[in-house]
Every structure is written in C-alpha cells, then in structure tokens.
Scaffold this motif. Structure first.
Motif, PDB file in Angstrom:
ATOM      1  N   ARG A  73       0.862  -1.286  -0.052  1.00 20.27           N
ATOM      2  CA  ARG A  73       0.037   0.001  -0.274  1.00 20.27           C
ATOM      3  C   ARG A  73       0.974   1.082   0.059  1.00 20.27           C
ATOM      4  NH1 ARG A  73      -4.472  -2.382   4.212  1.00 20.27           N
ATOM      5  NH2 ARG A  73      -5.226  -4.077   2.890  1.00 20.27           N
ATOM      6  N   ALA A  74       2.094   1.060   0.110  1.00 24.27           N
ATOM      7  CA  ALA A  74       3.135   2.274   0.142  1.00 24.27           C
ATOM      8  C   ALA A  74       3.268   2.408  -1.308  1.00 24.27           C
ATOM      9  CB  ALA A  74       4.374   2.122   1.062  1.00 24.27           C
ATOM     10  N   ARG A  75       3.004   1.470  -2.090  1.00 24.06           N
ATOM     11  CA  ARG A  75       3.357   1.584  -3.411  1.00 24.06           C
ATOM     12  C   ARG A  75       4.932   1.548  -3.685  1.00 24.06           C
ATOM     13  NH1 ARG A  75      -0.900   5.474  -6.336  1.00 24.06           N
ATOM     14  NH2 ARG A  75      -2.717   4.432  -5.806  1.00 24.06           N
ATOM     15  N   THR A  76       5.674   0.740  -3.019  1.00 23.27           N
ATOM     16  CA  THR A  76       6.933   0.633  -3.183  1.00 23.27           C
ATOM     17  C   THR A  76       7.673  -0.757  -3.096  1.00 23.27           C
ATOM     18  OG1 THR A  76       7.666   0.649  -0.641  1.00 23.27           O
ATOM     19  CG2 THR A  76       7.118   2.793  -1.819  1.00 23.27           C
ATOM     20  N   GLU A  77       9.013  -0.763  -3.456  1.00 24.08           N
ATOM     21  CA  GLU A  77       9.380  -2.153  -3.160  1.00 24.08           C
ATOM     22  C   GLU A  77      10.605  -1.827  -2.476  1.00 24.08           C
ATOM     23  OE1 GLU A  77       9.497  -6.137  -4.227  1.00 24.08           O
ATOM     24  OE2 GLU A  77       7.912  -4.636  -4.865  1.00 24.08           O
ATOM     25  N   ILE A  78      10.960  -2.568  -1.122  1.00 23.18           N
ATOM     26  CA  ILE A  78      11.995  -2.431  -0.178  1.00 23.18           C
ATOM     27  C   ILE A  78      13.008  -3.319  -0.666  1.00 23.18           C
ATOM     28  CG2 ILE A  78      12.742  -2.412   2.012  1.00 23.18           C
ATOM     29  CD1 ILE A  78       9.705  -1.883   2.724  1.00 23.18           C
ATOM     30  N   VAL A  79      14.308  -2.743  -0.726  1.00 24.52           N
ATOM     31  CA  VAL A  79      15.523  -3.479  -1.050  1.00 24.52           C
ATOM     32  C   VAL A  79      16.427  -3.697   0.170  1.00 24.52           C
ATOM     33  CG1 VAL A  79      17.388  -4.008  -2.822  1.00 24.52           C
ATOM     34  CG2 VAL A  79      15.378  -2.629  -3.434  1.00 24.52           C
ATOM     35  N   VAL A  80      16.820  -5.129   0.606  1.00 20.47           N
ATOM     36  CA  VAL A  80      17.568  -5.384   1.721  1.00 20.47           C
ATOM     37  C   VAL A  80      18.554  -6.097   1.284  1.00 20.47           C
ATOM     38  CG1 VAL A  80      17.344  -6.404   3.842  1.00 20.47           C
ATOM     39  CG2 VAL A  80      15.273  -5.560   3.165  1.00 20.47           C
ATOM     40  N   ASP A  81      19.938  -5.522   1.702  1.00 23.28           N
ATOM     41  CA  ASP A  81      21.062  -6.304   1.635  1.00 23.28           C
ATOM     42  C   ASP A  81      20.953  -7.489   2.911  1.00 23.28           C
ATOM     43  OD1 ASP A  81      23.743  -7.184   2.091  1.00 23.28           O
ATOM     44  OD2 ASP A  81      24.660  -5.151   1.346  1.00 23.28           O
ATOM     45  N   VAL A  82      20.910  -8.617   2.561  1.00 22.06           N
ATOM     46  CA  VAL A  82      20.868  -9.726   3.626  1.00 22.06           C
ATOM     47  C   VAL A  82      22.218  -9.966   4.339  1.00 22.06           C
ATOM     48  CG1 VAL A  82      18.713 -10.749   2.398  1.00 22.06           C
ATOM     49  CG2 VAL A  82      21.239 -11.594   1.928  1.00 22.06           C
ATOM     50  N   GLN A  83      23.216  -9.669   3.580  1.00 23.32           N
ATOM     51  CA  GLN A  83      24.567  -9.709   4.478  1.00 23.32           C
ATOM     52  C   GLN A  83      24.560  -8.715   5.530  1.00 23.32           C
ATOM     53  OE1 GLN A  83      26.974  -9.617   0.971  1.00 23.32           O
ATOM     54  NE2 GLN A  83      27.765 -11.487   1.175  1.00 23.32           N
ATOM     55  N   THR A  84      23.946  -7.375   5.309  1.00 25.46           N
ATOM     56  CA  THR A  84      24.161  -6.516   6.446  1.00 25.46           C
ATOM     57  C   THR A  84      22.922  -6.503   7.161  1.00 25.46           C
ATOM     58  OG1 THR A  84      23.703  -4.728   4.973  1.00 25.46           O
ATOM     59  CG2 THR A  84      26.109  -5.606   5.297  1.00 25.46           C
ATOM     60  N   ASP A  85      21.683  -6.871   6.793  1.00 26.04           N
ATOM     61  CA  ASP A  85      20.531  -6.407   7.096  1.00 26.04           C
ATOM     62  C   ASP A  85      20.068  -5.255   7.255  1.00 26.04           C
ATOM     63  OD1 ASP A  85      19.381  -9.289   7.251  1.00 26.04           O
ATOM     64  OD2 ASP A  85      20.433  -9.682   9.259  1.00 26.04           O
ATOM     65  N   LYS A  86      20.525  -4.473   6.164  1.00 23.53           N
ATOM     66  CA  LYS A  86      20.053  -3.020   6.179  1.00 23.53           C
ATOM     67  C   LYS A  86      19.177  -2.813   4.452  1.00 23.53           C
ATOM     68  CE  LYS A  86      23.150  -1.690   9.353  1.00 23.53           C
ATOM     69  NZ  LYS A  86      22.548  -1.309  10.686  1.00 23.53           N
ATOM     70  N   VAL A  87      18.378  -1.896   4.654  1.00 20.16           N
ATOM     71  CA  VAL A  87      17.434  -1.395   3.655  1.00 20.16           C
ATOM     72  C   VAL A  87      18.427  -0.736   2.885  1.00 20.16           C
ATOM     73  CG1 VAL A  87      15.542  -0.090   2.961  1.00 20.16           C
ATOM     74  CG2 VAL A  87      15.392  -1.440   5.171  1.00 20.16           C
ATOM     75  N   VAL A  88      18.603  -0.872   1.651  1.00 27.32           N
ATOM     76  CA  VAL A  88      19.792  -0.201   0.814  1.00 27.32           C
ATOM     77  C   VAL A  88      19.092   0.721  -0.265  1.00 27.32           C
ATOM     78  CG1 VAL A  88      21.796  -1.778   1.354  1.00 27.32           C
ATOM     79  CG2 VAL A  88      20.146  -2.242  -0.743  1.00 27.32           C
ATOM     80  N   ASN A  89      17.718   0.257  -0.457  1.00 26.68           N
ATOM     81  CA  ASN A  89      17.016   1.128  -1.420  1.00 26.68           C
ATOM     82  C   ASN A  89      15.386   0.961  -1.390  1.00 26.68           C
ATOM     83  OD1 ASN A  89      16.847   2.667  -3.783  1.00 26.68           O
ATOM     84  ND2 ASN A  89      18.195   1.363  -5.159  1.00 26.68           N
ATOM     85  N   THR A  90      14.628   2.180  -1.598  1.00 24.54           N
ATOM     86  CA  THR A  90      13.407   2.035  -1.835  1.00 24.54           C
ATOM     87  C   THR A  90      12.797   2.418  -3.197  1.00 24.54           C
ATOM     88  OG1 THR A  90      13.020   2.516   0.651  1.00 24.54           O
ATOM     89  CG2 THR A  90      11.277   2.897  -0.894  1.00 24.54           C
ATOM     90  N   LEU A  91      12.238   1.482  -3.967  1.00 21.68           N
ATOM     91  CA  LEU A  91      11.694   1.947  -5.224  1.00 21.68           C
ATOM     92  C   LEU A  91      10.382   2.152  -5.208  1.00 21.68           C
ATOM     93  CD1 LEU A  91      13.404  -1.433  -6.995  1.00 21.68           C
ATOM     94  CD2 LEU A  91      14.456   1.071  -6.388  1.00 21.68           C
TER      95      LEU A  91
END
Length: 348
Positions: free
Chosen positions: A157-175
């Motif tokens: 519902r936020a109309r986004t795709e969240i990108v997570v780096d699984v090696q660091t467990d950080k959100v690295v991008n939001t599309l």
C-alpha cells in the motif's frame, strides 16, 4: 496479500504467549480426501496456533527439508519437517506475517509483518527474530535475488519495493511506483526481477545489479488486478493471478505480451508452478485450487477446479516430491488450524 477479508486479523495477537519458540506436534489423522482428478489428500498436520485465523504465504527450505508457513492472524511462523509432517518450531513475534523468504546460505528467514509494518529477520538456527527492519504500509510478498544478496519486499500500500542487503540486514534502496505492488519474482535465467503493478494492470522489470528499471512498464491486458505471480524461467513464462477478473494470464517474458488467459475460480491469490510436472496451481479463496497443465510454452489447459475448504488462498509445491501444501483455517465453517498435504494424481 491483496484480499478483502482482512478485518478479522486485527484480533491476531491474543494468546500469543501460549506458544513457545520450539514445539513438537503430532500429525493428526487425515480427513476423507475430497474427490478430484489432479490431487489426493494424503495427510493432515495440526498446527498449534489458534483456530480460525488467517494464513498467508508458504515457502520451502530445501536444505533442511522444512516447510515455512505464515499464520498471519496468529502472528506465528511454523517450521514443519516435510519428512515427518511435524511442527518442529513455532516462532512468535511476527505480527501479521504475510511474506516469507528463506536465505539458504545464511540460514535466515525474512518475514513481512503487516501489523507492525516491519520486516522480521529470523535466525533459523536460533529459532527466533534477531532484528526488524522498517517498512511503511503493509509489507507483503517478497523475492530473493541470490547473486546480488538482495531481498525485495513489496510494501504494497506504500506503492514501493523495499531492497534489503541480507549480508548486513540493512535497507539499501526503496523503489517507488504509481501503483500498489503485487508479488515480485526473481528470474534466475535472465537475472532480473519482475514486479506486478496491480492497480495499473502492468508489470515492470528491475535489474538487481543497479536497482534500475530495465524495461518500462508493459500492459498485461486482459488481466486486471495482477497480484500473484509464478515463473517458468526455463521457458520464459510468467503466470499471473488476475484478481479483479478471475483469470490466470501467461506472459512471455521476452516479448512482454500475454500469450493466453484461462479462467480460475473466484478469489485467486497465491500461484505456484511445478516444473517437473509442468503444472500450475492457483489457491482461490472461494474453496478451490484451480489446476492447469503446460503442454508447451504456448499451450496450456485447465485440468480442474479441485475443491478444498473455503478461505484456502495460499499453497506451496515441493518440487522434489511434487506434493502440494495448503493451510486451512476452517472446516465447513468450523474454525481449525491445520496444513493439508496433497499428492498429484491423474494423467497430465
């Protein structure tokens, strides 16, 4: 998942403290299997969570032989041993869990926890949540791109795709997109990510190397409300669940066009593809699994509407055994919490 009957899940967390992080549970006797030509019921697995609560996505950990099942309305994740049909772990602290993705090389599970708008990170060896990442509004389906060590979560519902780096467990991008985001899928052949834009009846293609749009959006007409997605990557086909007009659309991933559509039962949601049998299964909320056969990449047949309990809208397929797993929250209107195991049958 995008369905209309979400109100009941707001009572989800009642009684959560009753469930430990590790629980063994015996397999119950299977109920008489429903009549059908494509599937037969072979087992029933009783689940320890509260009866009558909504389930959501399932996925398989092939390394350990586990089925991972999201009990959305209970805020629980079940780890089920596929060899014994027993629950070996019940993991709490995943309120409103929808999407479930397993990362084999890290022994971690990522959950989309709608009720707190978080992405849960679970260490499977410890059987517990080790951290949580921020989302915005209803994180849902997810897909993992192994060569890039990135997890993609549809924040619907936020109309986004969240990108997570699984090696660091950080959100690295939001599309960001101009539509609610449906189920994403990673294509291991082309090394691309496909995302359903369900309010626009379109798809888009992302390059995980850069997180840039690889292909502009393209229409999937006559499919409307394309939410669920599965892939036949070998033959360059995507299978979409068209929720608004009860169709399954087959999309050519190279030519970006719909090859054909076939009718599904009302309330289609999760779709899975068995590459060994070349079968496609669509779990439908009305109490049906719609089953299709891929004769070749341009020709598909509907085999049957296999009857199941109402509100069964998710399933998983074990590509090794071809068994189909579907969670049930009711039996003829009576609340239950169980997993039904089916084996394929009949001619293809």
């Amino acid at each position: 998942m995008k369905r209309t009957a979400f109100a009941a899940v707001l009572l989800a967390m009642a009684g959560l403290a009753l469930f430990g992080t590790k629980m063994l549970h015996p397999t119950a006797a299977a109920a008489p299997p429903p009549a059908g030509t494509t599937l037969k019921q072979v087992a029933t697995i009783d689940l320890p969570g509260p009866a009558g609560k909504r389930f959501d996505y399932l996925t398989i950990d092939y390394d350990d032989g586990y089925l991972l099942s999201a009990h959305l309305g209970a805020g629980l994740l079940y780890v089920i041993d596929l060899k014994t049909n027993k629950v070996v772990m019940t993991i709490p602290d995943v309120p409103g869990v929808e999407g479930v993705e397993y990362i084999p090389e890290l022994k971690k599970i990522y959950t989309s926890d709608w009720h707190e708008n978080k992405i849960g990170v679970i260490d499977l060896r410890q059987g517990k949540v080790i951290t949580k990442l921020p989302a915005q509004q209803k994180p849902d389906g997810s897909a993992y791109a192994p060569p890039f060590h990135k997890l993609y979560v549809s924040d619907e519902r936020a109309r986004t795709e969240i990108v997570v780096d699984v090696q660091t467990d950080k959100v690295v991008n939001t599309l960001n997109f101009k539509s609610e985001t449906g189920m994403p899928q990673y294509d291991p052949v082309a090394k691309l990510l496909y995302i359903n834009l369900q309010e626009l009846d379109t798809m888009t293609v992302i390059d995980p190397a850069t997180d840039k749009i690889k292909t502009p959006v393209y229409e999937v007409h006559p499919c409307k409300g394309n939410h669920g997605m599965a892939l036949d990557a070998e033959h360059r086909r995507a299978f979409l669940v068209c929720e608004d007009n009860n169709l399954m659309a087959v999309v050519d991933l190279e030519k970006h066009r719909v090859v054909t559509t076939l009718p599904i039962a009302d309330g289609g949601d999760v779709i899975k593809y068995d590459p060994g049998l070349k079968r496609i299964y669509v779990a439908c909320y009305s109490g049906v699994i719609s089953v299709f056969q891929e004769d070749d990449p341009d020709h598909f047949r509907k085999l049957e509407n296999f009857r199941v309990q109402r509100k069964v809208h998710s399933l998983a397929v074990d590509e090794r055994t071809h068994r189909v797993y579907a969670p049930e929250e009711e039996e003829n209107g009576k609340p239950v919490a169980r997993m039904i195991v089916y084996e394929p049958t009949g001619s293809h």
